[in-house]
Design an enzyme around this catalytic site. Structure first.
Site, PDB file in Angstrom:
ATOM      1  N   CYS A 206       1.227  -1.281  -0.179  1.00  0.00           N
ATOM      2  CA  CYS A 206       0.237  -0.280   0.081  1.00  0.00           C
ATOM      3  C   CYS A 206       0.904   1.067   0.201  1.00  0.00           C
ATOM      4  O   CYS A 206       1.534   0.930   1.074  1.00  0.00           O
ATOM      5  CB  CYS A 206      -1.030   0.616   1.484  1.00  0.00           C
ATOM      6  SG  CYS A 206      -1.943  -1.636   1.875  1.00  0.00           S
TER       7      CYS A 206
ATOM      8  N   ARG B 108       2.865   0.194  -4.942  1.00  0.00           N
ATOM      9  CA  ARG B 108       3.421  -0.372  -3.573  1.00  0.00           C
ATOM     10  C   ARG B 108       1.762  -1.291  -3.385  1.00  0.00           C
ATOM     11  O   ARG B 108       1.490  -1.882  -2.870  1.00  0.00           O
ATOM     12  CB  ARG B 108       2.996   0.434  -2.638  1.00  0.00           C
ATOM     13  CG  ARG B 108       4.641   1.422  -2.763  1.00  0.00           C
ATOM     14  CD  ARG B 108       4.654   2.561  -1.629  1.00  0.00           C
ATOM     15  NE  ARG B 108       4.319   1.497   0.047  1.00  0.00           N
ATOM     16  CZ  ARG B 108       5.023   0.836   0.598  1.00  0.00           C
ATOM     17  NH1 ARG B 108       6.439   0.880   0.032  1.00  0.00           N
ATOM     18  NH2 ARG B 108       5.385   0.811   1.503  1.00  0.00           N
TER      19      ARG B 108
ATOM     20  N   TRP C  61      -3.353  -2.413  -1.768  1.00  0.00           N
ATOM     21  CA  TRP C  61      -2.640  -4.162  -1.602  1.00  0.00           C
ATOM     22  C   TRP C  61      -3.651  -4.400  -0.916  1.00  0.00           C
ATOM     23  O   TRP C  61      -2.705  -4.519   0.204  1.00  0.00           O
ATOM     24  CB  TRP C  61      -1.023  -4.210  -1.976  1.00  0.00           C
ATOM     25  CG  TRP C  61      -0.965  -5.183  -2.419  1.00  0.00           C
ATOM     26  CD1 TRP C  61      -1.057  -6.264  -4.055  1.00  0.00           C
ATOM     27  CD2 TRP C  61      -0.865  -6.350  -2.184  1.00  0.00           C
ATOM     28  NE1 TRP C  61      -0.997  -6.997  -3.728  1.00  0.00           N
ATOM     29  CE2 TRP C  61      -0.697  -8.118  -2.781  1.00  0.00           C
ATOM     30  CE3 TRP C  61      -0.464  -7.258  -0.263  1.00  0.00           C
ATOM     31  CZ2 TRP C  61       0.028  -9.047  -2.986  1.00  0.00           C
ATOM     32  CZ3 TRP C  61      -0.952  -8.473   0.128  1.00  0.00           C
ATOM     33  CH2 TRP C  61      -0.086  -9.242  -1.345  1.00  0.00           C
TER      34      TRP C  61
ATOM     35  N   ASN D  36      -1.248   1.028   6.310  1.00  0.00           N
ATOM     36  CA  ASN D  36      -0.483   0.603   5.309  1.00  0.00           C
ATOM     37  C   ASN D  36       0.361  -0.642   6.002  1.00  0.00           C
ATOM     38  O   ASN D  36       1.114  -0.609   7.287  1.00  0.00           O
ATOM     39  CB  ASN D  36       0.747   1.285   4.731  1.00  0.00           C
ATOM     40  CG  ASN D  36       2.428   0.032   4.200  1.00  0.00           C
ATOM     41  OD1 ASN D  36       3.282   0.297   4.378  1.00  0.00           O
ATOM     42  ND2 ASN D  36       1.903  -1.276   3.665  1.00  0.00           N
ATOM     43  N   GLY D  37      -0.178  -2.197   5.700  1.00  0.00           N
ATOM     44  CA  GLY D  37       0.247  -2.900   7.405  1.00  0.00           C
ATOM     45  C   GLY D  37      -0.277  -4.181   7.726  1.00  0.00           C
ATOM     46  O   GLY D  37      -2.158  -4.035   7.138  1.00  0.00           O
TER      47      GLY D  37
ATOM     48  N   GLU E 232      14.888 -16.588 -12.790  1.00  0.00           N
ATOM     49  CA  GLU E 232      14.925 -14.925 -13.450  1.00  0.00           C
ATOM     50  C   GLU E 232      14.299 -15.332 -14.034  1.00  0.00           C
ATOM     51  O   GLU E 232      12.942 -13.963 -14.428  1.00  0.00           O
ATOM     52  CB  GLU E 232      15.830 -14.312 -13.549  1.00  0.00           C
ATOM     53  CG  GLU E 232      15.555 -12.383 -12.991  1.00  0.00           C
ATOM     54  CD  GLU E 232      14.423 -12.499 -11.923  1.00  0.00           C
ATOM     55  OE1 GLU E 232      14.777 -13.009 -11.509  1.00  0.00           O
ATOM     56  OE2 GLU E 232      14.059 -11.556 -12.109  1.00  0.00           O
TER      57      GLU E 232
ATOM     58  N   GLU F 203       5.424 -13.055 -14.124  1.00  0.00           N
ATOM     59  CA  GLU F 203       4.644 -11.879 -13.682  1.00  0.00           C
ATOM     60  C   GLU F 203       4.210 -11.128 -14.405  1.00  0.00           C
ATOM     61  O   GLU F 203       3.405 -10.643 -14.762  1.00  0.00           O
ATOM     62  CB  GLU F 203       5.777 -11.143 -13.430  1.00  0.00           C
ATOM     63  CG  GLU F 203       6.890 -11.604 -11.073  1.00  0.00           C
ATOM     64  CD  GLU F 203       7.870 -10.694 -10.995  1.00  0.00           C
ATOM     65  OE1 GLU F 203       7.988 -10.294 -10.122  1.00  0.00           O
ATOM     66  OE2 GLU F 203       8.971 -10.419 -11.849  1.00  0.00           O
TER      67      GLU F 203
ATOM     68  N   HIS G 159      13.604 -34.843 -14.720  1.00  0.00           N
ATOM     69  CA  HIS G 159      13.365 -35.771 -13.703  1.00  0.00           C
ATOM     70  C   HIS G 159      11.831 -35.150 -13.165  1.00  0.00           C
ATOM     71  O   HIS G 159      11.668 -35.182 -11.993  1.00  0.00           O
ATOM     72  CB  HIS G 159      13.932 -35.413 -12.130  1.00  0.00           C
ATOM     73  CG  HIS G 159      15.934 -36.219 -12.407  1.00  0.00           C
ATOM     74  ND1 HIS G 159      15.576 -37.351 -12.093  1.00  0.00           N
ATOM     75  CD2 HIS G 159      17.015 -35.744 -12.274  1.00  0.00           C
ATOM     76  CE1 HIS G 159      16.796 -37.877 -12.170  1.00  0.00           C
ATOM     77  NE2 HIS G 159      17.757 -36.964 -12.722  1.00  0.00           N
TER      78      HIS G 159
ATOM     79  N   LYS H 181       5.749  -3.803  -5.706  1.00  0.00           N
ATOM     80  CA  LYS H 181       6.349  -3.835  -5.959  1.00  0.00           C
ATOM     81  C   LYS H 181       7.161  -3.970  -4.770  1.00  0.00           C
ATOM     82  O   LYS H 181       8.328  -4.637  -4.419  1.00  0.00           O
ATOM     83  CB  LYS H 181       7.086  -2.775  -6.344  1.00  0.00           C
ATOM     84  CG  LYS H 181       8.896  -2.232  -6.254  1.00  0.00           C
ATOM     85  CD  LYS H 181       8.948  -2.306  -8.246  1.00  0.00           C
ATOM     86  CE  LYS H 181      10.215  -2.074  -7.598  1.00  0.00           C
ATOM     87  NZ  LYS H 181      10.965  -4.162  -8.992  1.00  0.00           N
TER      88      LYS H 181
HETATM   89  C1  G6P Z   1       8.056  -8.335  -4.721  1.00  0.00           C
HETATM   90  C2  G6P Z   1       8.627  -7.764  -5.953  1.00  0.00           C
HETATM   91  C3  G6P Z   1       9.838  -8.464  -6.290  1.00  0.00           C
HETATM   92  C4  G6P Z   1      11.132  -8.091  -5.582  1.00  0.00           C
HETATM   93  C5  G6P Z   1      10.418  -8.563  -4.520  1.00  0.00           C
HETATM   94  C6  G6P Z   1      11.310  -8.748  -3.185  1.00  0.00           C
HETATM   95  O1  G6P Z   1       7.564  -9.781  -4.849  1.00  0.00           O
HETATM   96  O2  G6P Z   1       7.612  -7.378  -6.528  1.00  0.00           O
HETATM   97  O3  G6P Z   1       9.806  -7.830  -7.950  1.00  0.00           O
HETATM   98  O4  G6P Z   1      11.640  -9.466  -6.273  1.00  0.00           O
HETATM   99  O5  G6P Z   1       9.332  -8.807  -3.615  1.00  0.00           O
HETATM  100  O6  G6P Z   1      11.526  -7.328  -2.937  1.00  0.00           O
HETATM  101  P1  G6P Z   1      13.015  -6.436  -2.422  1.00  0.00           P
HETATM  102  O7  G6P Z   1      12.669  -5.157  -2.142  1.00  0.00           O
HETATM  103  O8  G6P Z   1      13.455  -7.426  -1.094  1.00  0.00           O
HETATM  104  O9  G6P Z   1      13.665  -7.260  -3.221  1.00  0.00           O
END
Ligand code: G6P
Length: 611
Positions: A2, A27, A73, A99-100, A484, A491, A507, A606
Site C-alpha cells: 500500500c 506498492r 494492496w 499500510n500493514g 529469473e 509476472e 526428472h 513492488k
Molecule cells: C516483490 C517484487 C519483486 C521483488 C521481491 C523482493 O515480490 O515484486 O520484484 O524481487 O518483492 O523485494 P525486495 O525489495 O526485497 O528486493
C-alpha cells in the site's frame, strides 16, 4: 504494501496527493482513496487504480489544504469500494489510512462489537480506527494520546495517518514495520511511503523509525516515541531527481529500466572498481572484511528476484572465496528457528529495503550475533538502516513492479564483494582476479550491445506469445538466470513458466515437452556448455521448441535452436548480468503483445511490506 501520502500546508492538497499516489502505485493498485479537510473530513474512494478515482470525482469540491491518500494492496477484505482506504470512524470525525496488518484485529473487533460498534468494511484498518476513537472518547484525550494508547495494544505492522475534523491542520502519523518519510517544506509538510510524492517540493526529509509517532502541522513537526518522549528529528538531504522517477519517453517503466542497465551497472561500479590498479573500494564491506574472511559460512537472505541474485552469488562466492554459502527464502528462515552462531555472516539482498520477511529474518539473525551486510537499492530504507554494513546497488528508483535493473545491480555488487573477499583471503590467483575485474568493467558496454538486439527479441516474443507454458533451463551460474527468466514471464504475461536446472529436467519437466512447448535454454559458453547442448538435443528429440540464449559465434547451438538471442563473449562469473537481459526483454515484449499492464501486473506489488 500500500502507498500512503499526506499533505498539510498552504497549497491545494488534492493534486499533491493524487500525483503522489500515482508515483506510489508500485506498492499496490487495488483501490484508491483520499480524505480531505474541507469543512469536516470528506472521503472519496473507489476500487481500481488512482486514475479511476480521479475520473470518478471530477467536479466534486476537492478544495482542501490538508489531506491524506492511499493506494491499496488488499490484505483483509477483497478489493472493493467499501474496503478502500481511508476509513472513517463511527462518528465520521476521524479518517485513517493504513499500510500493514493488524494481527490481533479480530480480538479488538469483538470488543468493539460488544460495545455496539458497527463495521462497514472487512478491514483491520477500520477496527484500529474505531479502537482509537473509543479510547479518545472514553478518556476525553487528544487524538495523539488515543493513538499512543491504542498502539500499545496493537500486534502487527503499520504505518497509519489520521486526520480529525476537530483539528483540521494536523496529521497524526505512526510507524512500526512499514516505511514512512516526512518531507519538510517552508510552512508545509509532506508524508509518503517513500520520498517520491514530495520530490518537487523539498529535498529535506525525515525517515520515521519504528515505534515513533509524528504530529505534523504546516509549521511544526513533533516526533515522539510511544512513551511520549520528544525526539529530535534527524533531517537528511535527498539525493534523488524527478527525472529518475519519470518514464522519459519510454512506453513503460519496465522498458526504461531494462534500457537503463548499462548506466546503472556503470553507476554501481563507479568509484568502487578500479581495474587498472586492481582495487575494489567498498567501505561497508572493508569494515567487516576480517570477520567475513574468517566466517565458516555465509547465509544469504532474500525474496523474489533478489533471492535469485543470492543464488548466483552462492555460486560465485563458493567458487572464488571457498566459503560455504546458503541461500534462504526470508519467509522460511524467519519461522524455522535457524541455526545461527556468533560470527556467521548474513548478506541480506533487497531492492526496496522494506520487504517485511527479509527485515524480520535479519532481526532474527542479528539477535543471534550474526554480522548483517545489506545489499540494498533504496537509500535510507529499513534494511539499509538495520544492517551493520554492506553496499548500495545504486540502480536508482525502480518503478516497474517486475525487477530488472535492481537485479543486475545486485549481481554487480555481489560479484565485487566476492572478488574483494577472495582477494583478501588469497583464494584467487592474481591473474584471475585481474581478469575478472576487467570482465566486470566491460559489463555496461556489453549490456548495451545486447540491448541493440531488442527488435529481434520483440519478433521472437510475438511468435511465442500464445504459448500456454514455458520452460527455462540453465546450468551453473545460469541456473538462477533460468529461474529469473521464468519469474519475469510469469509476472508480466501471466503465462505459466518454470525455471529448472537443465539436467534436473529429466526428472519431471521433460514429461511436459511436446511440439507446443517453448523451452528457453540459457546456454552461453561456460564450463557446462557441452552438457547443456546435450540437454538441448534431448528436448529437440522430443519436438520441443528450443529458444536459446547463446554466446556470439556459437554455430552449434544455433543449429539446434528454432530461435536464438545472443550475448557477447564473457567470463561465466559475470555472464548472468548479460544472459538475463534478453529474458527481461522477452518477458516484456510478450507481456505487451498480450496487452497486459506490464508495469502493474495483477495481484503483485513492488514492495511486500506484509509477511
Ligand atoms: C516483490 C517484487 C519483486 C521483488 C521481491 C523482493 O515480490 O515484486 O520484484 O524481487 O518483492 O523485494 P525486495 O525489495 O526485497 O528486493
Amino acid at each position: 504494501m500500500c502507498g500512503i501520502v499526506g499533505y498539510t500546508g498552504p497549497r491545494e492538497a488534492y493534486p499533491i496527493i493524487i500525483k503522489g499516489l500515482k508515483r506510489l502505485e508500485y506498492r499496490g493498485y487495488d483501490s484508491t482513496g483520499v480524505a480531505l479537510q474541507n469543512g469536516g473530513v470528506k472521503v472519496y474512494k473507489k476500487k481500481g487504480k488512482v486514475a479511476e478515482l480521479e475520473e470518478a470525482i471530477v467536479g466534486k469540491n476537492l478544495h482542501a489544504h490538508v489531506g491524506i491518500g492511499h493506494t491499496r494492496w488488499a490484505t483483509h477484505g477483497e478489493p472493493s469500494d467499501r474496503n478502500a482506504h481511508p476509513h472513517q470512524s463511527s462518528s465520521g470525525k476521524l479518517a485513517m489510512i493504513h499500510n500493514g496488518i493488524i494481527e490481533n484485529y479480530s480480538q479488538l473487533k469483538n470488543e468493539l462489537i460488544k460495545k455496539g460498534y458497527v463495521f462497514h468494511s472487512d478491514t483491520d484498518t477500520e477496527v484500529l480506527l474505531n479502537f482509537i476513537e473509543e479510547i479518545k472518547t472514553n478518556n476525553s484525550c487528544t487524538l495523539e494520546e488515543a493513538v499512543r494508547i491504542a498502539l500499545k495494544r496493537v500486534v502487527g505492522a503499520y504505518v497509519i495517518l489520521l486526520v480529525d475534523a476537530d483539528d483540521p491542520e494536523t496529521i497524526i502519523a505512526a510507524r512500526k514495520g512499514s516505511p514512512l518519510v516526512i518531507g519538510i517544506g517552508k510552512g508545509e509538510h509532506f508524508l509518503g511511503s517513500d520520498a517520491s510524492p514530495m520530490l518537487e517540493y523539498t529535498k529535506e526529509v525525515v525517515y520515521v523509525n519504528d515505534y515513533e509517532l509524528a504530529i505534523v502541522r504546516p509549521d511544526e513537526l513533533i516526533l515522539k516515541n510511544l512513551g511520549n518522549e520528544k525526539l529530535t528529528p534527524y533531517v537528511q538531504k535527498l539525493d534523488l531527481e524527478l527525472a529518475a522517477i519519470e518514464k522519459g519517453g519510454y512506453e513503460h517503466f519496465m522498458l526504461k529500466e531494462i534500457f537503463e542497465q548499462p548506466q546503472t551497472i556503470y553507476d554501481c561500479l563507479r568509484g568502487r572498481l578500479d581495474a587498472s590498479n586492481g582495487t575494489i573500494t567498498m567501505s561497508g564491506i572493508q569494515q567487516y572484511a576480517d570477520q567475513i574472511v574468517k566466517a565458516s559460512r555465509i547465509v544469504i537472505i532474500a525474496c523474489g528476484t533478489s533471492w535469485h541474485a543470492g543464488l548466483v552469488a552462492e555460486y560465485i562466492i563458493e567458487e572464488l572465496c571457498r566459503i560455504n554459502v546458503e541461500v534462504e527464502y526470508a519467509s522460511e528462515f524467519r519461522y524455522r528457528n535457524p541455526v545461527i552462531t556468533k560470527g556467521d555472516v548474513i548478506i541480506a539482498i533487497s531492492q526496496s529495503g522494506e520487504t517485511a520477511d527479509t527485515l524480520v529474518a535479519i532481526e532474527t539473525a542479528k539477535a543471534k550475533g550474526a554480522i548483517i551486510l545489506g545489499v540494498v537499492n533504496v537509500v535510507g530504507s529499513s534494511i539499509a538502516r538495520i544492517s551493520h554494513g554492506g553496499a548500495y546497488t545504486h540502480a536508482g528508483p525502480e518503478i516497474g513492479v517486475a525487477s530488472t535493473k535492481a537485479f543486475t545491480g545486485q549481481l554487480a555488487v555481489l560479484t565485487m564483494i566476492a572478488l574483494k573477499i577472495a582477494y583478501i583471503k588469497g583464494s584467487i590467483s592474481h591473474e584471475r582476479y585481474m581478469h575478472l575485474l576487467n570482465e566486470l568493467q566491460e559489463i555496461p558496454e556489453k549490456v548495451a550491445w545486447v540491448l541493440k538486439n531488442s527488435e529481434h527479441i520483440k519478433k521472437i516474443a510475438e511468435k511465442y506469445k500464445d504459448a500456454r507454458d514455458f520452460l527455462y533451463l540453465g546450468r551453473g551460474y545460469n541456473f538462477p538466470v533460468a529461474l529469473e527468466g521464468a519469474l519475469k514471464l510469469k509476472e508480466i504475461s501471466y503465462i505459466h513458466a518454470e525455471g529448472y536446472p537443465a539436467a534436473e529436467m529429466k526428472h519431471g519437466p521433460i514429461a511436459l515437452v511436446d511440439d507446443s512447448l517453448p523451452v528457453v535454454f540459457i546456454a552461453t559458453r561456460d564450463a557446462y556448455h557441452e552438457k547443456i547442448v546435450s540437454n538441448m538435443q534431448e528436448i529437440k528429440a522430443r519436438k520441443g521448441r528450443v529458444i536459446s540464449v547463446i554466446t556470439e559465434g556459437d554455430e552449434h547451438s544455433t543449429s539446434l535452436s528454432e530461435d536464438v538471442m545472443i550475448i557477447p563473449e564473457a567470463d561465466e562469473i559475470v555472464a548472468p548480468m548479460l544472459s538475463v537481459v534478453p529474458l527481461q526483454l522477452l518477458a516484456y515484449y510478450i507481456g505487451v503483445a498480450k496487452g497486459q499492464d506490464v508495469d502493474k501486473p495483477r495481484n503483485l506489488a513492488k514492495s511486500v511490506t506484509v509477511e
